[in-house]
Design a protein around this motif. Structure first.
Motif, PDB file in Angstrom:
ATOM      1  N   LEU A  48       0.835  -1.190   0.000  1.00 51.78           N
ATOM      2  CA  LEU A  48       0.000   0.000   0.000  1.00 51.78           C
ATOM      3  C   LEU A  48       0.875   1.247   0.000  1.00 51.78           C
ATOM      4  O   LEU A  48       1.703   1.428   0.893  1.00 51.78           O
ATOM      5  N   ASN A  49       0.695   2.107  -1.009  1.00 52.51           N
ATOM      6  CA  ASN A  49       1.389   3.390  -1.078  1.00 52.51           C
ATOM      7  C   ASN A  49       0.484   4.428  -0.423  1.00 52.51           C
ATOM      8  O   ASN A  49      -0.568   4.764  -0.969  1.00 52.51           O
ATOM      9  N   LEU A  50       0.905   4.913   0.731  1.00 52.66           N
ATOM     10  CA  LEU A  50       0.055   5.759   1.558  1.00 52.66           C
ATOM     11  C   LEU A  50       0.712   7.102   1.857  1.00 52.66           C
ATOM     12  O   LEU A  50       1.939   7.192   1.976  1.00 52.66           O
ATOM     13  N   HIS A  51      -0.119   8.120   1.986  1.00 54.37           N
ATOM     14  CA  HIS A  51       0.373   9.451   2.339  1.00 54.37           C
ATOM     15  C   HIS A  51      -0.769  10.203   3.003  1.00 54.37           C
ATOM     16  O   HIS A  51      -1.544  10.896   2.336  1.00 54.37           O
ATOM     17  N   TYR A  52      -0.883  10.044   4.308  1.00 54.68           N
ATOM     18  CA  TYR A  52      -1.968  10.689   5.047  1.00 54.68           C
ATOM     19  C   TYR A  52      -1.649  12.169   5.215  1.00 54.68           C
ATOM     20  O   TYR A  52      -1.094  12.595   6.217  1.00 54.68           O
ATOM     21  N   GLN A  53      -1.988  12.951   4.213  1.00 57.24           N
ATOM     22  CA  GLN A  53      -1.700  14.379   4.199  1.00 57.24           C
ATOM     23  C   GLN A  53      -2.580  15.156   5.168  1.00 57.24           C
ATOM     24  O   GLN A  53      -2.202  16.243   5.606  1.00 57.24           O
ATOM     25  N   ASN A  54      -3.744  14.612   5.503  1.00 56.54           N
ATOM     26  CA  ASN A  54      -4.713  15.311   6.348  1.00 56.54           C
ATOM     27  C   ASN A  54      -4.805  14.753   7.760  1.00 56.54           C
ATOM     28  O   ASN A  54      -5.566  15.283   8.567  1.00 56.54           O
ATOM     29  N   HIS A  55      -4.071  13.677   8.050  1.00 61.17           N
ATOM     30  CA  HIS A  55      -4.201  13.002   9.339  1.00 61.17           C
ATOM     31  C   HIS A  55      -2.831  12.566   9.865  1.00 61.17           C
ATOM     32  O   HIS A  55      -1.923  12.268   9.092  1.00 61.17           O
ATOM     33  N   LEU A  56      -2.719  12.495  11.173  1.00 63.77           N
ATOM     34  CA  LEU A  56      -1.597  11.836  11.829  1.00 63.77           C
ATOM     35  C   LEU A  56      -2.100  10.464  12.256  1.00 63.77           C
ATOM     36  O   LEU A  56      -3.269  10.309  12.621  1.00 63.77           O
ATOM     37  N   GLU A  57      -1.210   9.455  12.203  1.00 65.69           N
ATOM     38  CA  GLU A  57      -1.636   8.097  12.529  1.00 65.69           C
ATOM     39  C   GLU A  57      -0.579   7.396  13.363  1.00 65.69           C
ATOM     40  O   GLU A  57       0.624   7.550  13.124  1.00 65.69           O
ATOM     41  N   SER A  58      -1.039   6.611  14.323  1.00 63.03           N
ATOM     42  CA  SER A  58      -0.203   5.677  15.072  1.00 63.03           C
ATOM     43  C   SER A  58      -0.725   4.282  14.781  1.00 63.03           C
ATOM     44  O   SER A  58      -1.941   4.057  14.798  1.00 63.03           O
ATOM     45  N   VAL A  59       0.202   3.333  14.533  1.00 65.64           N
ATOM     46  CA  VAL A  59      -0.179   1.977  14.143  1.00 65.64           C
ATOM     47  C   VAL A  59       0.579   0.976  15.018  1.00 65.64           C
ATOM     48  O   VAL A  59       1.819   0.982  15.031  1.00 65.64           O
ATOM     49  N   TYR A  60      -0.146   0.118  15.702  1.00 62.27           N
ATOM     50  CA  TYR A  60       0.436  -0.908  16.563  1.00 62.27           C
ATOM     51  C   TYR A  60       0.119  -2.276  15.973  1.00 62.27           C
ATOM     52  O   TYR A  60      -1.050  -2.589  15.712  1.00 62.27           O
ATOM     53  N   CYS A  61       1.148  -3.091  15.779  1.00 61.99           N
ATOM     54  CA  CYS A  61       0.969  -4.420  15.202  1.00 61.99           C
ATOM     55  C   CYS A  61       0.577  -5.419  16.292  1.00 61.99           C
ATOM     56  O   CYS A  61       1.330  -5.649  17.240  1.00 61.99           O
ATOM     57  N   ILE A  62      -0.598  -6.017  16.106  1.00 68.28           N
ATOM     58  CA  ILE A  62      -1.093  -7.040  17.021  1.00 68.28           C
ATOM     59  C   ILE A  62      -0.598  -8.417  16.579  1.00 68.28           C
ATOM     60  O   ILE A  62      -0.167  -9.224  17.400  1.00 68.28           O
ATOM     61  N   SER A  63      -0.653  -8.676  15.253  1.00 63.63           N
ATOM     62  CA  SER A  63      -0.210  -9.969  14.734  1.00 63.63           C
ATOM     63  C   SER A  63       0.232  -9.816  13.291  1.00 63.63           C
ATOM     64  O   SER A  63      -0.143  -8.871  12.604  1.00 63.63           O
ATOM     65  N   GLY A  64       1.054 -10.766  12.836  1.00 61.40           N
ATOM     66  CA  GLY A  64       1.535 -10.775  11.464  1.00 61.40           C
ATOM     67  C   GLY A  64       2.887 -10.091  11.327  1.00 61.40           C
ATOM     68  O   GLY A  64       3.444  -9.574  12.294  1.00 61.40           O
ATOM     69  N   GLU A  65       3.400 -10.138  10.090  1.00 61.10           N
ATOM     70  CA  GLU A  65       4.713  -9.548   9.822  1.00 61.10           C
ATOM     71  C   GLU A  65       4.696  -8.795   8.503  1.00 61.10           C
ATOM     72  O   GLU A  65       4.003  -9.177   7.560  1.00 61.10           O
ATOM     73  N   GLY A  66       5.468  -7.725   8.471  1.00 63.63           N
ATOM     74  CA  GLY A  66       5.598  -6.930   7.265  1.00 63.63           C
ATOM     75  C   GLY A  66       6.681  -5.897   7.449  1.00 63.63           C
ATOM     76  O   GLY A  66       7.601  -6.071   8.251  1.00 63.63           O
ATOM     77  N   GLU A  67       6.544  -4.803   6.698  1.00 66.01           N
ATOM     78  CA  GLU A  67       7.516  -3.716   6.810  1.00 66.01           C
ATOM     79  C   GLU A  67       6.861  -2.423   6.357  1.00 66.01           C
ATOM     80  O   GLU A  67       5.866  -2.424   5.630  1.00 66.01           O
ATOM     81  N   VAL A  68       7.437  -1.317   6.833  1.00 65.69           N
ATOM     82  CA  VAL A  68       7.010  -0.002   6.394  1.00 65.69           C
ATOM     83  C   VAL A  68       8.257   0.739   5.913  1.00 65.69           C
ATOM     84  O   VAL A  68       9.304   0.682   6.554  1.00 65.69           O
ATOM     85  N   GLU A  69       8.136   1.379   4.758  1.00 67.41           N
ATOM     86  CA  GLU A  69       9.239   2.128   4.162  1.00 67.41           C
ATOM     87  C   GLU A  69       8.860   3.597   4.084  1.00 67.41           C
ATOM     88  O   GLU A  69       7.786   3.939   3.586  1.00 67.41           O
ATOM     89  N   THR A  70       9.746   4.462   4.582  1.00 63.33           N
ATOM     90  CA  THR A  70       9.532   5.895   4.436  1.00 63.33           C
ATOM     91  C   THR A  70      10.076   6.306   3.070  1.00 63.33           C
ATOM     92  O   THR A  70      11.234   6.056   2.745  1.00 63.33           O
ATOM     93  N   VAL A  71       9.213   6.901   2.257  1.00 63.18           N
ATOM     94  CA  VAL A  71       9.562   7.219   0.876  1.00 63.18           C
ATOM     95  C   VAL A  71      10.649   8.280   0.799  1.00 63.18           C
ATOM     96  O   VAL A  71      11.538   8.204  -0.053  1.00 63.18           O
ATOM     97  N   VAL A  72      10.644   9.249   1.697  1.00 61.04           N
ATOM     98  CA  VAL A  72      11.586  10.362   1.624  1.00 61.04           C
ATOM     99  C   VAL A  72      13.051   9.906   1.696  1.00 61.04           C
ATOM    100  O   VAL A  72      13.910  10.472   1.040  1.00 61.04           O
ATOM    101  N   ASP A  73      13.332   8.839   2.461  1.00 59.12           N
ATOM    102  CA  ASP A  73      14.719   8.393   2.607  1.00 59.12           C
ATOM    103  C   ASP A  73      14.938   6.918   2.289  1.00 59.12           C
ATOM    104  O   ASP A  73      16.054   6.421   2.375  1.00 59.12           O
ATOM    105  N   GLY A  74      13.879   6.184   1.937  1.00 57.85           N
ATOM    106  CA  GLY A  74      14.015   4.774   1.587  1.00 57.85           C
ATOM    107  C   GLY A  74      14.303   3.858   2.761  1.00 57.85           C
ATOM    108  O   GLY A  74      14.597   2.675   2.577  1.00 57.85           O
ATOM    109  N   GLU A  75      14.195   4.367   3.977  1.00 55.72           N
ATOM    110  CA  GLU A  75      14.441   3.560   5.181  1.00 55.72           C
ATOM    111  C   GLU A  75      13.317   2.540   5.340  1.00 55.72           C
ATOM    112  O   GLU A  75      12.136   2.867   5.209  1.00 55.72           O
TER     113      GLU A  75
END
Length: 134
Positions: A48-75
């Motif tokens: 999912l390519n996401l950019h919440y321009q109008n909202h701030l979000e906090s996300v807590y992982c309950i189960s499963g595995e994945g990754e999040v990449e910050t587009v500005v620096d590729g981290e």
């Protein structure tokens, strides 16, 4: 006091399904708490390519595995149960699910209820409200 049950809410209009994810919105703008709270499932293999321009979000992982990449620096940051990531700068990001991920999400300002991502990966500030009235 507001009391809701996730399994009950999943059987109502509070469950919103879109490509790659679904979200059950347990707390919304019309609850007058100043934030919204959702349990969101990211489907296995979703990117999912996401950019919440109008909202701030906090996300807590309950189960499963994945990754999040910050587009500005590729981290790239791994996500697993117990991980929280906070989009405190309206960060443009890519969320990838290696397995199905169950996430607890908080949005400020709160969502109205029917929001799905627009073309830039954001939620609009105004959307149709979900009503518990029958």
């Amino acid at each position: 006091m507001i009391v809701r049950n996730l399994q009950d809410a999943e059987k109502t209009a509070r469950r919103v399904v879109s490509e790659g994810w679904e979200s059950t919105r347990l707390l919304l703008k019309n609850d007058n708490m100043g934030f919204s709270f959702h349990i969101t499932t990211i489907y296995e293999g979703a990117e999912l390519n996401l950019h919440y321009q109008n909202h701030l979000e906090s996300v807590y992982c309950i189960s499963g595995e994945g990754e999040v990449e910050t587009v500005v620096d590729g981290e790239v940051y791994p996500i697993q149960p117990g991980t929280i990531y906070i989009l405190d700068k309206n960060d443009k990001h890519i969320l990838r699910a290696k397995t199905e991920m169950k996430m607890a999400c908080v949005f400020n300002p709160p969502l109205h209820g029917k929001e799905v991502h627009n073309a830039s990966g954001a939620y609009e500030l105004e959307a149709e409200e979900i009503s518990d009235k029958k």
